[in-house]
Design a protein around this motif. Sequence first.
Motif, short mmCIF file in Angstrom:
data_model
loop_
_atom_site.label_atom_id
_atom_site.label_comp_id
_atom_site.label_asym_id
_atom_site.label_seq_id
_atom_site.Cartn_x
_atom_site.Cartn_y
_atom_site.Cartn_z
N THR A 165 0.83 -1.21 0.00
CA THR A 165 0.00 0.00 0.00
C THR A 165 0.86 1.25 0.00
N GLY A 166 1.91 1.24 0.82
CA GLY A 166 2.80 2.40 0.88
C GLY A 166 3.46 2.68 -0.45
N GLN A 192 7.51 -3.31 -6.57
CA GLN A 192 6.84 -3.81 -5.37
C GLN A 192 7.11 -5.30 -5.17
N VAL A 193 7.00 -6.06 -6.26
CA VAL A 193 7.26 -7.51 -6.19
C VAL A 193 8.70 -7.77 -5.77
N THR A 194 9.63 -6.96 -6.29
CA THR A 194 11.04 -7.11 -5.95
C THR A 194 11.28 -6.88 -4.46
N VAL A 195 10.65 -5.85 -3.92
CA VAL A 195 10.81 -5.53 -2.50
C VAL A 195 10.27 -6.66 -1.63
N ALA A 230 4.62 -1.71 -10.12
CA ALA A 230 4.26 -3.02 -9.59
C ALA A 230 5.45 -3.97 -9.54
N GLU A 231 6.30 -3.93 -10.59
CA GLU A 231 7.44 -4.86 -10.62
C GLU A 231 8.44 -4.57 -9.51
#
Length: 313
Positions: free
Chosen positions: A278-279, A290-293, A287-288
Amino acid sequence: MKKLREFIPELVAIGLLIVAFIVSAAREPRFLDVAYLFDRSTLYTETALLAIALTLVIVAGHIDLSCTAILALVGALVTTLHSKGLSFGFCAALAPVLGGLLGAINGWLIAKRRLPSLVVTLGTMALFRGCAQILLGDHSLPVPESFQHFEKLAIPHTYFHAPLFLVLAFAVAAGLLLHKTVFGRYVGAVGTNTEAARYSGVPVPDVLMRLFILSGAVAGVAALTLLSRLGVARFDHARGLELDAITAVVLGGTSIFGGRGTIFGSIAALLLIGVVQTGMGVAGVKAEIQVTVIGILLLVAVLLANLTARKKR
């Protein structure tokens, strides 16, 4: 102090959650809005339910990759039966039963035929998803308006939405089952050493059968919450969500090799994933990334858990 060390994976998840919340709140003031947080939490209802059931399965040393396919197929069956003239209330009541029956297929192959759960559930994931596509095609089937927007139900003048109570009820029940019952001790014993548990008199096939039936039944309940939130059934519902649920379980300290895990840790890790996603979402992160994190968080958690296990040994 010794007892505290046993919960290092859960403490790591909680610590990361606090840090993620502080950083997100500093960048986005909406994180200090209680109503916003509770509203966002409803988006993770299905993942939370699946993660709770998967915690039990993984503690037993197994995996269920088919849970989201069961969710999609149950949704397809419920809406298809309703379209044939059955009352939606009756069809909805059948959802956990249908999910349990699909889970029983996994359980029979794994517990009775002794096939690897990874291979079995990978196969049934494709099978169940394919059956859902056969039923619905590329179209969607709507659910009655009276059944929609379950996620918006709340106690008057409070922020507590119905999905939160549902998840809490399942989490408490699963926690008691895992930590306070003979069955829960059997689950841990099977995950620690299956052969030793078998020679100790643990009914291993029955334990595994019940676990996969339970996982399927919970996926059936998750199908209902998703149907209510989206208002339609589709064959591709929840595709990929099983990876989020497994990530939450492992990030929360459950050993992927079995024998150890807590429901509390899985829920804390899911909150961490929710806050991070969300942050980054409100900050406009792709999005990619976010997935990495999330992948980095998972690797860090697994490494810390592995170091803790080595230190114990």
